[in-house]
Design a protein around this motif. Structure first.
Motif, mmCIF file in Angstrom:
data_model
loop_
_atom_site.group_PDB
_atom_site.id
_atom_site.type_symbol
_atom_site.label_atom_id
_atom_site.label_comp_id
_atom_site.label_asym_id
_atom_site.label_seq_id
_atom_site.Cartn_x
_atom_site.Cartn_y
_atom_site.Cartn_z
ATOM 1 N N ARG A 116 -72.404 22.413 -30.596
ATOM 2 C CA ARG A 116 -73.797 22.392 -30.048
ATOM 3 C C ARG A 116 -74.837 23.144 -31.052
ATOM 4 N NH1 ARG A 116 -75.779 20.103 -24.931
ATOM 5 N NH2 ARG A 116 -77.373 21.833 -25.080
ATOM 6 N N GLU A 117 -74.156 24.037 -31.622
ATOM 7 C CA GLU A 117 -75.021 25.066 -32.646
ATOM 8 C C GLU A 117 -75.339 24.197 -34.015
ATOM 9 O OE1 GLU A 117 -73.810 28.770 -35.317
ATOM 10 O OE2 GLU A 117 -73.420 28.895 -33.298
ATOM 11 N N LYS A 118 -74.282 23.440 -34.248
ATOM 12 C CA LYS A 118 -74.309 22.762 -35.442
ATOM 13 C C LYS A 118 -75.222 21.449 -35.329
ATOM 14 C CE LYS A 118 -71.712 24.638 -38.360
ATOM 15 N NZ LYS A 118 -72.117 25.329 -39.860
ATOM 16 N N ILE A 119 -75.505 20.928 -34.035
ATOM 17 C CA ILE A 119 -76.344 19.826 -33.500
ATOM 18 C C ILE A 119 -77.684 20.431 -33.790
ATOM 19 C CG2 ILE A 119 -77.336 18.543 -31.848
ATOM 20 C CD1 ILE A 119 -74.199 17.951 -30.772
ATOM 21 N N SER A 120 -77.751 21.795 -33.305
ATOM 22 C CA SER A 120 -79.193 22.093 -33.201
ATOM 23 C C SER A 120 -79.780 22.640 -34.791
ATOM 24 C CB SER A 120 -79.408 23.373 -32.570
ATOM 25 O OG SER A 120 -78.552 24.566 -32.999
ATOM 26 N N GLN A 121 -78.730 22.758 -35.714
ATOM 27 C CA GLN A 121 -79.037 22.976 -37.111
ATOM 28 C C GLN A 121 -79.341 21.667 -38.062
ATOM 29 O OE1 GLN A 121 -75.620 25.383 -38.431
ATOM 30 N NE2 GLN A 121 -76.424 27.139 -37.109
ATOM 31 N N ASN A 122 -79.054 20.774 -37.140
ATOM 32 C CA ASN A 122 -79.529 19.086 -37.880
ATOM 33 C C ASN A 122 -78.358 18.993 -38.956
ATOM 34 O OD1 ASN A 122 -81.347 18.228 -36.135
ATOM 35 N ND2 ASN A 122 -82.925 19.477 -37.186
ATOM 36 N N VAL A 123 -77.344 19.421 -38.931
ATOM 37 C CA VAL A 123 -76.177 19.192 -40.133
ATOM 38 C C VAL A 123 -75.087 18.310 -39.595
ATOM 39 C CG1 VAL A 123 -76.485 21.616 -41.224
ATOM 40 C CG2 VAL A 123 -75.060 21.410 -39.538
ATOM 41 N N VAL A 124 -75.347 17.686 -38.479
ATOM 42 C CA VAL A 124 -74.212 16.742 -37.861
ATOM 43 C C VAL A 124 -74.570 15.667 -38.020
ATOM 44 C CG1 VAL A 124 -73.083 16.138 -36.008
ATOM 45 C CG2 VAL A 124 -73.408 18.534 -36.148
ATOM 46 N N GLY A 125 -73.436 14.843 -38.499
ATOM 47 C CA GLY A 125 -73.583 13.115 -39.045
ATOM 48 C C GLY A 125 -73.027 12.441 -37.644
ATOM 49 N N LEU A 126 -71.913 12.874 -37.356
ATOM 50 C CA LEU A 126 -71.077 12.411 -36.239
ATOM 51 C C LEU A 126 -70.294 13.370 -35.327
ATOM 52 C CD1 LEU A 126 -69.367 9.707 -35.618
ATOM 53 C CD2 LEU A 126 -67.744 10.303 -37.303
ATOM 54 N N ILE A 127 -70.141 12.697 -34.000
ATOM 55 C CA ILE A 127 -69.434 13.740 -33.154
ATOM 56 C C ILE A 127 -68.325 12.776 -32.538
ATOM 57 C CG2 ILE A 127 -69.701 14.539 -30.826
ATOM 58 C CD1 ILE A 127 -72.632 14.826 -31.344
ATOM 59 N N ILE A 128 -67.186 13.516 -32.568
ATOM 60 C CA ILE A 128 -66.117 13.126 -32.226
ATOM 61 C C ILE A 128 -65.632 13.747 -30.911
ATOM 62 C CG2 ILE A 128 -63.277 12.760 -32.864
ATOM 63 C CD1 ILE A 128 -65.395 11.608 -35.004
ATOM 64 N N GLN A 129 -65.214 12.857 -29.829
ATOM 65 C CA GLN A 129 -64.799 13.431 -28.813
ATOM 66 C C GLN A 129 -63.428 12.974 -28.422
ATOM 67 O OE1 GLN A 129 -68.285 12.514 -26.690
ATOM 68 N NE2 GLN A 129 -68.803 14.785 -26.533
ATOM 69 N N ALA A 130 -62.679 13.652 -27.710
ATOM 70 C CA ALA A 130 -61.328 13.453 -27.108
ATOM 71 C C ALA A 130 -61.668 12.268 -25.882
ATOM 72 C CB ALA A 130 -60.409 14.359 -26.643
ATOM 73 N N THR A 131 -60.446 11.455 -25.856
ATOM 74 C CA THR A 131 -60.698 10.222 -24.700
ATOM 75 C C THR A 131 -60.322 10.876 -23.380
ATOM 76 O OG1 THR A 131 -58.369 9.682 -25.359
ATOM 77 C CG2 THR A 131 -60.145 8.364 -26.401
ATOM 78 N N ASN A 132 -59.438 11.878 -23.505
ATOM 79 C CA ASN A 132 -59.382 12.435 -22.349
ATOM 80 C C ASN A 132 -60.003 13.937 -22.040
ATOM 81 O OD1 ASN A 132 -57.948 13.734 -24.414
ATOM 82 N ND2 ASN A 132 -56.166 13.945 -23.157
ATOM 83 N N GLY A 133 -61.185 14.100 -22.341
ATOM 84 C CA GLY A 133 -61.652 15.018 -22.305
ATOM 85 C C GLY A 133 -62.617 14.819 -21.023
ATOM 86 N N SER A 134 -63.221 15.886 -20.607
ATOM 87 C CA SER A 134 -64.046 15.965 -19.363
ATOM 88 C C SER A 134 -65.350 14.906 -19.600
ATOM 89 C CB SER A 134 -64.652 17.030 -18.694
ATOM 90 O OG SER A 134 -65.775 17.346 -17.915
ATOM 91 N N GLU A 135 -65.445 14.190 -18.554
ATOM 92 C CA GLU A 135 -66.734 12.931 -18.869
ATOM 93 C C GLU A 135 -68.120 13.930 -18.504
ATOM 94 O OE1 GLU A 135 -68.637 9.639 -19.778
ATOM 95 O OE2 GLU A 135 -66.597 9.975 -19.588
#
Length: 194
Positions: A116-135
């Motif tokens: 979340r912090e990196k997203i707010s800094q605008n340095v993220v190009g792609l988010i990877i999430q686990a398939t079995n993580g909480s929806e």
């Protein structure tokens, strides 16, 4: 002067089944091995005349049914029964390799709060999430990043192995060349799995 990577991005390839032209990023290249077996060339570096198909399970089935590979090669060729799974496994392996390289290059951030912090800094190009993580957690994380691409291919345990942790549910790949490579392979993979 045009460098080689820019030149290859501009070259169009034609799908043998649909006859549509497109960039190699949306197609799968195949070659014929010395013993006349069809081989997917996901790196696009194997020797031989390349035969291109749209990265789509249905197009691959049509190519096999219509004997497109034999006609293009102008000889009888053998199509492995597990050709589709070879492509899926190969693309997943390429994505895993890219994620591992991104981690070693220091281009990955793990954990809900850090991402979340990196997203707010605008340095993220792609988010990877686990398939079995909480929806619910997935939605919360993406609420502030709807403009960012995100993929969910691997379980938390598989991501943990890739990133040298016990498990990883959320990760962010920083803006750069790894993002482009992972997204291209993910788009091709999406044509073969849901």
């Amino acid at each position: 002067m045009v460098n080689k990577s820019d030149e290859s991005k501009q070259q169009q390839r034609c799908c043998l089944v649909t006859r549509e032209k497109g960039n190699p990023e949306g197609l799968i290249r195949f070659v014929i091995s010395p013993d006349n077996v069809v081989v997917p060339d996901l790196t696009e570096r194997l020797p031989g005349r390349g035969m291109w198909l749209k990265a789509d399970q249905n197009v691959l089935h049509m190519a096999i049914e219509r004997r497109v590979f034999s006609r293009a090669a102008q000889c009888q060729v053998e199509v492995p029964e597990n050709l589709s799974s070879m492509i899926i496994n190969g693309l997943q392996c390429r994505i895993k390799n890219s994620l591992g390289l991104a981690r070693r290059a220091g281009q990955v951030t793990f954990g809900f709060e850090k991402v979340r912090e990196k997203i707010s800094q605008n340095v993220v190009g792609l988010i990877i999430q686990a398939t079995n993580g909480s929806e619910e957690e997935r939605k919360r994380l993406l609420s502030g990043a709807k403009h960012l691409p995100n993929i969910a291919i691997f379980t938390a345990k598989e991501l943990g192995i890739l990133f040298g942790r016990e498990y990883v549910v959320h990760a962010a790949i920083h803006t750069g060349s790894f993002v482009y490579r992972i997204l291209c392979d993910n788009r091709r993979l999406a044509g073969f799995i849901n």
